[in-house]
Design an enzyme around this catalytic site. Structure first.
Site, PDB file in Angstrom:
ATOM      1  N   GLY A 216      -6.429  15.853  -3.885  1.00  0.00           N
ATOM      2  CA  GLY A 216      -7.088  15.413  -2.644  1.00  0.00           C
ATOM      3  C   GLY A 216      -6.455  15.992  -1.390  1.00  0.00           C
ATOM      4  O   GLY A 216      -6.076  17.167  -1.325  1.00  0.00           O
ATOM      5  N   ALA A 287       0.857   9.812   0.659  1.00  0.00           N
ATOM      6  CA  ALA A 287       0.470   8.995  -0.498  1.00  0.00           C
ATOM      7  C   ALA A 287      -0.159   7.694  -0.023  1.00  0.00           C
ATOM      8  O   ALA A 287       0.358   7.044   0.897  1.00  0.00           O
ATOM      9  CB  ALA A 287       1.697   8.702  -1.363  1.00  0.00           C
ATOM     10  N   LYS A 293     -11.673  -5.162  -1.480  1.00  0.00           N
ATOM     11  CA  LYS A 293     -12.371  -6.436  -1.758  1.00  0.00           C
ATOM     12  C   LYS A 293     -12.530  -7.123  -0.417  1.00  0.00           C
ATOM     13  O   LYS A 293     -11.704  -6.921   0.480  1.00  0.00           O
ATOM     14  CB  LYS A 293     -11.502  -7.368  -2.629  1.00  0.00           C
ATOM     15  CG  LYS A 293     -11.494  -7.066  -4.106  1.00  0.00           C
ATOM     16  CD  LYS A 293     -12.605  -7.793  -4.829  1.00  0.00           C
ATOM     17  CE  LYS A 293     -12.508  -7.489  -6.330  1.00  0.00           C
ATOM     18  NZ  LYS A 293     -13.799  -7.478  -6.983  1.00  0.00           N
ATOM     19  N   LEU A 295     -11.947 -10.029   2.137  1.00  0.00           N
ATOM     20  CA  LEU A 295     -10.696 -10.795   2.259  1.00  0.00           C
ATOM     21  C   LEU A 295     -10.754 -12.084   1.446  1.00  0.00           C
ATOM     22  O   LEU A 295      -9.756 -12.485   0.845  1.00  0.00           O
ATOM     23  CB  LEU A 295     -10.402 -11.100   3.740  1.00  0.00           C
ATOM     24  CG  LEU A 295      -9.077 -11.802   3.998  1.00  0.00           C
ATOM     25  CD1 LEU A 295      -7.891 -10.976   3.524  1.00  0.00           C
ATOM     26  CD2 LEU A 295      -8.910 -12.133   5.482  1.00  0.00           C
ATOM     27  N   ASN A 297     -11.842 -12.537  -1.339  1.00  0.00           N
ATOM     28  CA  ASN A 297     -11.543 -12.264  -2.753  1.00  0.00           C
ATOM     29  C   ASN A 297     -10.247 -11.472  -2.945  1.00  0.00           C
ATOM     30  O   ASN A 297      -9.980 -10.965  -4.032  1.00  0.00           O
ATOM     31  CB  ASN A 297     -12.692 -11.467  -3.386  1.00  0.00           C
ATOM     32  CG  ASN A 297     -13.985 -12.243  -3.353  1.00  0.00           C
ATOM     33  OD1 ASN A 297     -13.988 -13.457  -3.570  1.00  0.00           O
ATOM     34  ND2 ASN A 297     -15.082 -11.572  -3.047  1.00  0.00           N
ATOM     35  N   TYR A 349      -6.178  -2.568   3.519  1.00  0.00           N
ATOM     36  CA  TYR A 349      -6.035  -1.140   3.850  1.00  0.00           C
ATOM     37  C   TYR A 349      -5.956  -0.963   5.367  1.00  0.00           C
ATOM     38  O   TYR A 349      -5.100  -0.219   5.874  1.00  0.00           O
ATOM     39  CB  TYR A 349      -7.243  -0.407   3.271  1.00  0.00           C
ATOM     40  CG  TYR A 349      -7.208   1.094   3.385  1.00  0.00           C
ATOM     41  CD1 TYR A 349      -6.364   1.869   2.587  1.00  0.00           C
ATOM     42  CD2 TYR A 349      -8.070   1.762   4.274  1.00  0.00           C
ATOM     43  CE1 TYR A 349      -6.365   3.255   2.684  1.00  0.00           C
ATOM     44  CE2 TYR A 349      -8.075   3.146   4.362  1.00  0.00           C
ATOM     45  CZ  TYR A 349      -7.221   3.884   3.565  1.00  0.00           C
ATOM     46  OH  TYR A 349      -7.227   5.265   3.666  1.00  0.00           O
ATOM     47  N   LYS A 353      -2.943   0.783   7.441  1.00  0.00           N
ATOM     48  CA  LYS A 353      -3.151   2.022   8.207  1.00  0.00           C
ATOM     49  C   LYS A 353      -2.971   1.782   9.716  1.00  0.00           C
ATOM     50  O   LYS A 353      -2.569   2.703  10.439  1.00  0.00           O
ATOM     51  CB  LYS A 353      -4.520   2.622   7.891  1.00  0.00           C
ATOM     52  CG  LYS A 353      -4.648   3.097   6.438  1.00  0.00           C
ATOM     53  CD  LYS A 353      -3.645   4.193   6.118  1.00  0.00           C
ATOM     54  CE  LYS A 353      -3.864   4.810   4.743  1.00  0.00           C
ATOM     55  NZ  LYS A 353      -2.891   5.872   4.435  1.00  0.00           N
TER      56      LYS A 353
END
Ligand SMILES: NC(=O)c1ccc[n+]([C@@H]2O[C@H](COP(=O)([O-])OP(=O)(O)OC[C@H]3O[C@@H](n4cnc5c(N)ncnc54)[C@H](O)[C@@H]3O)[C@@H](O)[C@H]2O)c1
Length: 445
Positions: A216, A287, A293, A295, A297, A349, A353
């Protein structure tokens, strides 16, 4: 076979249909080629008042062999407008007066660059207003650009005019093909600026560490850094050992199987780079993982694993890597548009980030980092064509691809080119910056 909107609307019946329905037709972007000129045409350089940055750029770009135009009467490949002397909103008329006719004659994959002084560097309210207006103009012009053109803003602090060239070079070149509506801030350089002997090999003699390099975006970063002259230590988890070795062999670098979340990951990387390559100058924290999902869950495991790989590992490794790396180095972190705009189903995520951005800005001001002359920056990719995005369901994928000013997804190469530029020793005046590589995605700020 997967449906490719870009190919469809640029061929035969697809082209006719797109024209009839007013659908966007993505232009093939101009990407970097070694040995090719910085631009395929003239650059119009103008500005407001004395325009000191314009004067410097006219000289340096002409020395580069570029044809510098001073009126928009002929077709140009780029327009640079120096608004560093703008003081009141009335001064913005100069910018309109230059850009309005120039945009009519701008060649495909053209560039608009506006230069101003940082908003926070003035106490004058009207001056601050006009400085920020420039950003609004650039972001709006970005949305009006056609045929693969981009518009970007460079804020240059008083006293740092001589350091603007590396950013302007990047923005004019094919290296910034998928970078639009971005704001770069240039200040006093951190450490010594060193211009490369050869602008096609700006990383000659450097050693770089790239995490997540087996595939990637990480593999593309390793390839671009090696293409530009660096020896690259390619790091990835043991399970990716096969493809990791392939990447390392292809680019003449070395492979190191390490999980970045291991307590001793930093030590292992530093030891490897020192024993095999005599040290290291560039660290790219690429990396990353997703565990998407809503929140409601998201359990502690999904939450913790994403934060651990994407953020905590970087904080932990830097404790060892910063003291171990060579003075005058560069750290580049890979964030994401989700860390700026947020994304449904990606709270973990987005947290990681956004955290990367906070860390980047803080680390850039850290006394140890400044004493060692290290720059720290981040890229925030938008929709990038990778294995991951090719698996997104068709409709969602096409929306992701098209909802940006360039009407197409970016390539891993585009992210890698921005990281390469952050790593130049000629580019020491850009630190604590976050540049989105997203074609001006309509998502977020
Ligand atoms: N693809 C996109 O559109 C996109 C958009 C925004 C941000 N990003 C970010 O770009 C980076 C690369 O993304 P990609 O699309 O190439 O992802 P990818 O999944 O294709 O590659 C990630 C690499 O990181 C490695 N990796 C994962 N966990 C690791 C660990 N603990 N230790 C060492 N290596 C590990 C994987 O083995 C893999 O080789 C990530 O940080 C991602 O969040 C990607």
């Amino acid at each position: 076979m997967a449906f490719d909107y870009g190919k469809f609307v640029n061929s035969g019946v697809g082209k006719q249909l797109a024209n009839a329905l007013g659908l966007p037709r993505p232009t093939k972007l101009r990407r970097y080629k070694a040995g090719a000129p910085l631009l395929n045409g003239a650059v119009l350089i103008d500005g407001h008042g004395e325009a000191p940055v314009a004067a410097l750029l006219k000289e340096s770009l002409a020395a580069e062999g570029l044809q510098v135009a001073t009126s928009p009467s002929t077709s140009v490949a780029a327009v640079i407008v120096d608004m560093t002397r703008a003081q009141t909103p009335a001064d913005l008329e100069t910018l309109r007066g230059i850009l309005s006719p120039a945009l009519k004659t701008l060649a495909p994959t053209g560039r608009v660059i506006v230069v101003g002084r940082p908003v926070e560097d003035t106490d004058d309210v009207a001056e601050a207003a006009v400085r920020r207006s420039l950003e609004g103009i650039v972001r709006s012009v970005g949305k009006e650009m056609r045929h693969g053109g981009t518009a970007n803003m460079v804020y240059v602090a008083e006293g740092a005019d001589e350091s603007v060239e590396a950013s302007v070079r990047f923005l004019l070149s094919g290296r910034s093909a998928y970078v639009s509506a971005q704001v770069i801030t240039v200040r006093e350089p951190v450490g010594t600026v060193v211009e490369p002997q050869d602008w096609d090999a700006p990383l000659e003699g450097k050693v770089a560490v790239v995490t997540g390099a087996a595939r990637g975006i990480g593999a593309a970063i390793a390839e671009v850094l090696a293409r530009d002259g660096a020896v690259v230590v390619c790091v990835d988890i043991p399970a990716a050992g096969g493809p990791l070795a392939e990447v390392a062999n292809r680019i003449g670098g070395s492979a190191l199987q390490v999980d970045v979340t291991a307590d001793d990951a930093g030590e292992k990387i530093a030891e490897h780079a020192k024993s095999l390559h005599g040290g290291f100058d560039i660290v790219v924290h690429n990396a990353g993982i997703t565990r998407d999902k809503l929140l409601v869950n998201t359990d502690a495991d999904r939450w913790g694993s994403v934060l651990n790989v994407n953020l905590l590992s970087i904080l932990r490794m830097n404790e060892t890597l910063v003291p171990a790396m060579n003075d005058g180095g560069h750290i580049v972190c890979v964030s994401s548009i989700a860390g700026i705009a947020g994304n449904r189903g990606q709270v973990n995520y987005g947290a990681s980030k956004a955290g990367v951005i906070g860390m980047t800005k803080s680390l850039a001001r850290d006394p140890e980092i400044l004493a060692k002359g290290i720059t720290v920056n981040a890229v925030a990719p938008g929709f990038i064509e990778t294995e991951m995005t090719s698996k997104i369901p068709l409709a969602t994928r096409e929306v992701g691809r098209l909802t940006n000013s360039l009407s197409q997804g970016g390539l891993p190469l585009d992210v890698a080119e921005t990281i390469g530029w952050f790593s130049w020793d000629a580019n020491r005046a850009v630190t604590g910056n976050v540049v989105r590589v997203c074609g001006q995605m309509m998502l977020g700020a």
